[in-house]
Design an enzyme around this catalytic site. Sequence first.
Site, short mmCIF file in Angstrom:
data_model
loop_
_atom_site.label_atom_id
_atom_site.label_comp_id
_atom_site.label_asym_id
_atom_site.label_seq_id
_atom_site.Cartn_x
_atom_site.Cartn_y
_atom_site.Cartn_z
N GLY A 50 115.16 92.05 5.58
CA GLY A 50 114.77 93.41 5.25
C GLY A 50 115.08 93.73 3.80
O GLY A 50 116.05 93.24 3.24
N GLU A 90 119.59 90.79 15.08
CA GLU A 90 121.05 90.99 15.20
C GLU A 90 121.59 90.20 16.39
O GLU A 90 122.48 90.65 17.10
CB GLU A 90 121.39 92.48 15.34
CG GLU A 90 121.29 93.26 14.04
CD GLU A 90 122.48 93.01 13.11
OE1 GLU A 90 123.60 92.79 13.58
OE2 GLU A 90 122.27 93.02 11.88
N SER A 104 119.73 81.50 15.24
CA SER A 104 120.90 81.93 15.99
C SER A 104 122.15 81.15 15.64
O SER A 104 123.25 81.54 16.00
CB SER A 104 120.64 81.80 17.50
OG SER A 104 119.66 82.71 17.93
N ASP A 145 119.93 87.07 19.20
CA ASP A 145 119.02 86.98 20.35
C ASP A 145 119.78 87.40 21.61
O ASP A 145 120.91 86.97 21.84
CB ASP A 145 118.53 85.53 20.48
CG ASP A 145 117.67 85.32 21.70
OD1 ASP A 145 116.45 85.51 21.57
OD2 ASP A 145 118.21 85.01 22.77
N THR A 169 115.62 90.53 19.82
CA THR A 169 115.90 89.22 19.22
C THR A 169 116.57 89.29 17.85
O THR A 169 116.96 88.26 17.33
CB THR A 169 114.61 88.37 19.11
OG1 THR A 169 113.59 89.11 18.44
CG2 THR A 169 114.12 87.97 20.49
N THR A 175 119.93 84.96 8.07
CA THR A 175 119.06 84.15 8.93
C THR A 175 118.21 83.16 8.14
O THR A 175 117.62 83.50 7.13
CB THR A 175 118.12 85.08 9.72
OG1 THR A 175 118.93 85.98 10.47
CG2 THR A 175 117.22 84.29 10.65
#
Lengths: 654, 654
Positions: free
Chosen positions: A171, A417, A140, A419, A415, A134
């Site tokens: 993460g 993995e 997206s 949206d 939202t 991302t």
Amino acid sequence: MINGLSASLAEVLDGRWAHIRQAVRDELGAEFVTVPGEAGDEARERVSRLIRELPTEVGVAAAFPAGYGGSDDPGGSTVAAEMLAQVDLSLMVKAGVQWGLFGGAVVALGTARHHDAYLRDIISADLMGCFAMTETGHGSDVQRLRTTCTFQDGHFVLNTPHEAARKDYIGNAARDGRMAVVFAQLITGGKSYGVHAWLVPIRDADGNPMPGVTIGDAGPKAGLLGVDNGRLSFDHVTVPRDMLLDRYGQVAPDGTYTSTIENDTRRFFTMLGTLVRGRVTVGAAASAATRNALTIAVRYGESRRQFTAPGADREITLNDYLAHQRKLLPAVARAYAYVFAQEELAVTMSEVFALTEPDEHRQRELESRAAGLKAMQTWNATATIQMCREACGGAGYLAENRLPGLKADTDVFTTFEGDNTVLLQLVAKGLLTGYRDAFGSLDGWGRATFVAEQVREMVLERTAARSLIQRLVSAVPGRDEEIAVTDRGWHLAVFEDREKHLLEGVIRRLRGGAATKKDRPFDIFNDVQDHVLATATAHIDRITLEAFVAGIERATDPAARELLSKVCDLYALTTIEAGKGWFMEHGRLTPARSKAVTAVVNDLLRELRPHMRTLVDAFAIPDEWLNAAILREEPARQEAMAKEDDAVGATLAG
Amino acid sequence: MINGLSASLAEVLDGRWAHIRQAVRDELGAEFVTVPGEAGDEARERVSRLIRELPTEVGVAAAFPAGYGGSDDPGGSTVAAEMLAQVDLSLMVKAGVQWGLFGGAVVALGTARHHDAYLRDIISADLMGCFAMTETGHGSDVQRLRTTCTFQDGHFVLNTPHEAARKDYIGNAARDGRMAVVFAQLITGGKSYGVHAWLVPIRDADGNPMPGVTIGDAGPKAGLLGVDNGRLSFDHVTVPRDMLLDRYGQVAPDGTYTSTIENDTRRFFTMLGTLVRGRVTVGAAASAATRNALTIAVRYGESRRQFTAPGADREITLNDYLAHQRKLLPAVARAYAYVFAQEELAVTMSEVFALTEPDEHRQRELESRAAGLKAMQTWNATATIQMCREACGGAGYLAENRLPGLKADTDVFTTFEGDNTVLLQLVAKGLLTGYRDAFGSLDGWGRATFVAEQVREMVLERTAARSLIQRLVSAVPGRDEEIAVTDRGWHLAVFEDREKHLLEGVIRRLRGGAATKKDRPFDIFNDVQDHVLATATAHIDRITLEAFVAGIERATDPAARELLSKVCDLYALTTIEAGKGWFMEHGRLTPARSKAVTAVVNDLLRELRPHMRTLVDAFAIPDEWLNAAILREEPARQEAMAKEDDAVGATLAG
């Protein structure tokens, strides 16, 4: 704790991966359970420590190849993650980042040399990693992300061209990650070949950022405090040639690009398709957390008294109120439905992954269902956990009663993995065959003069228990008002008919738009977006109901079977009731029959009232995982309080 | 920042208490604004400090009598609290506890000697206090709370008889409160006279609990970290006789009880009725916070691009998508509706409070509307802020973008100051005249053989602009399908008709139940609970629409008027659309007309699209109050990013 009927139900719900579910229940004690009200730093430290202490028996790394210590069981790994979600959502997400996204990408996109070099350390968590896809400006729209990785002088140069291309919400980035799978546009010989992934060291052995790598912290979040989300930027970072995860695209030492998949867009979607497990896992986790919340709320409602009920022939608790049943029981029924739909999805995934020959049709079906069930389950989690928190009154607002944590932690699932709104569009697109090559990414729908030509006759794919469902549907005599609203065949027929009608409507509108809005390509798609979303929802509702119907067949205990059938009635009828406006608009329900549906729902609530506790006990969540103060005090304290209270009340009245 | 049209709209929205709204905007700068991601201890310390620094100009203490430094303006005080909610919800709740609940109870239930002794210190916040009503075991059933205060030997003895009678969730208790207004059963001469309130010191000058008082901390909560909620128990605490807040009930030195209101239940409801301001304030605050969230989401959607739209004739941002408009614009319309409904409620409250002769009918109407608007606005806040957070994608999950805080802080509103479900029942009860003396508390409904006798012909009470609304409704030619779905009179007639039909249905069912379920009193009421809740919702929908229609009349700028009228159309039609199932079931909408409503809603979305920013700018929330990183970066950074991005995109495509 679990009575006979609950145990029978639990066996059905546990299903194919019961051994993994039980292993997690056996292995993970109180020390792994989330700590309500914990501060961010403590949470990160605790989760970072615990992820290294997770015993291999709990199956979080099950998806890895057996040769590296895994068990080649991708479905099992999603079940393991689902169970972990009931223990601590931060721990589950951290595990999902490490073994699902990071490790999963190395497995799926890398080749033997990457596997040999890294998989063992990834599985042991000695090598912690990130999944850096991302970007700030392209949440997206992955196909158009802006980070570049350019081959020159025998190596790659990874670069973040501008702020909007910064990798965001990553993460494991802020604290623990030593490497990252970085997605970027591959450029070689002055030509771009689309998005690929590289394995890139981001921290050295001392934990300091590697040269050219800038690491930021995403800062405080609504929840998931134990996950160290961060931001990554790359300033012309040198990446060795062999760090390209090159299963689907290779760059030779001389810079020549090769791939077995010619078309860039098709290659992109093939690569992304291998990562479907993330979505399967998130949907599962959302529903698992929802079951925690429902268990807490139902058990609280079983003992909590709101008003003294004068003249009542029995003790009245919250669960005796029709309004309370109206909130909780349909949500319990939906939770059951999703258990079956989710397992069917995991089974499908396992089958597709096990194919030796790729099957594009089944792959697309898998992706579509994974996207749709992720969206529906995560929205359901947000709504249901909120409802549960309110059903517990002020107690539901206190961290010690767990619901605030469940709510805040699962919130992001709608939202991340993908949206949810974007995912539902993907579902609808999946229902129109032959879309991919023609359109590419979602926005490509708007490019289309062609939609009309591409759309072919749509066939509803049946899910599990095809023959059973076909038989039930066939037995329904048309739209006869005489058939009982509890007729299973009627439920199935109604769900199927709605999906088909909506889909045909989308096709008709897209055809019309393609003819009349040639000069406004964006509007062709945008003007039917509400129909597209309704179609996707109806599709997922149908496969969910079919999975439920098939699941009932697994029950061997007649009492469990009968109860499951009533719960299925409630799921089907509350779904029809929620959509009654559409059904009447389209002549599928008469006003009288619509009212009859509501009356039968209320009857079902009364019939299921005595089984509320049984139904949530069948979720088989250990008390120490529930970790709610209001349940620890129950039932002994609640009863003692009620008795004392009655005594004082009698004195006051006298 | 506010353009001409926004300014015109803002003037209409600011309404009667515009001076207070503007004073708060002028006086409260960044130093008062909530700090996202703050730890609990820091938040408590900050809010505790800031509440003492609030300038009197902002009107939070406006409800106090002029003689003590207030301005006898209860409506203005709710508006002040509403504005404070946009700055920091912890600060607003802390202020609400101090000046609304604690101070308000001293004013309303106490007499001159209490006012003289304490009001000045309460207003200056030198004397911080609690409102100790709710008990662990009796959250919603205040009339039956268990704490006792027994007169003996010339003084009262306050006692918590058992754990379930502990005072719970008490604001200001854990840290700052020095006194508390404690609600307990008054007992004298061996007889109980029902619930009364006492002013009780809970901490000494050094902050230590007074003898016999046990103070606990409610611990970490989902939100409102700046509010020190706690628990209070009393072990035979001596309370001087003159600390009874004795406006409605007095105890003489010899223990004789006197009251101008004979009936205990009536006295109880009269005392409670004086505290209606709390509910009025909570509803206002919920909607104010919702406007913050909508402003953030709409402004983000105005600049954020999701997918590159090839071939589009313009730059496509999130707000251009139909699905995004479908989420945001009806919510904006509803936010407008509640501004008008809330102001009308505050005006009604001011009028009722100013009456020299009590008017039971108007008092009941006020309580009913306060309860209903509190329930509807707080549920709407929870749903809408959640939607806004999702509309901002991953950014919406980061504390720095404010939405997590708005969500977590407002969440408790659905269950405090009255659980919403319980409040809606109160609304329905208010619609049946003559209920109070016969039934007492809510559960009394079940006691009823008599409901049939008590229910009298129901007359719909008109709200503001009665004559205008009557004229519009009268102009509607029955249920003629020919009338445009945008006809205002039709909207009003439809809302009114639904309420009336539902209410009549409840009456009919209660009559039937009273006749057939004499031996199951609880079931008489419980079996119609869903109809009761639907009736209450329909009632509040109607008074909200009527307030909106009346509010449009205030606009002097024709452009503002026209825009408001379209927003009102959207509110009315999306409300009808949401209830289309009911309308078709009851022959109020044909399927064709129902579809027409949806088509017109979609047209309205397209028409309002260009005004989205204008509509939220009219909420007139200072940027520093919004305090969202994604807006600080906007629009300059977003635009710069987009441009750089286009350049890189072009390079990659080339």
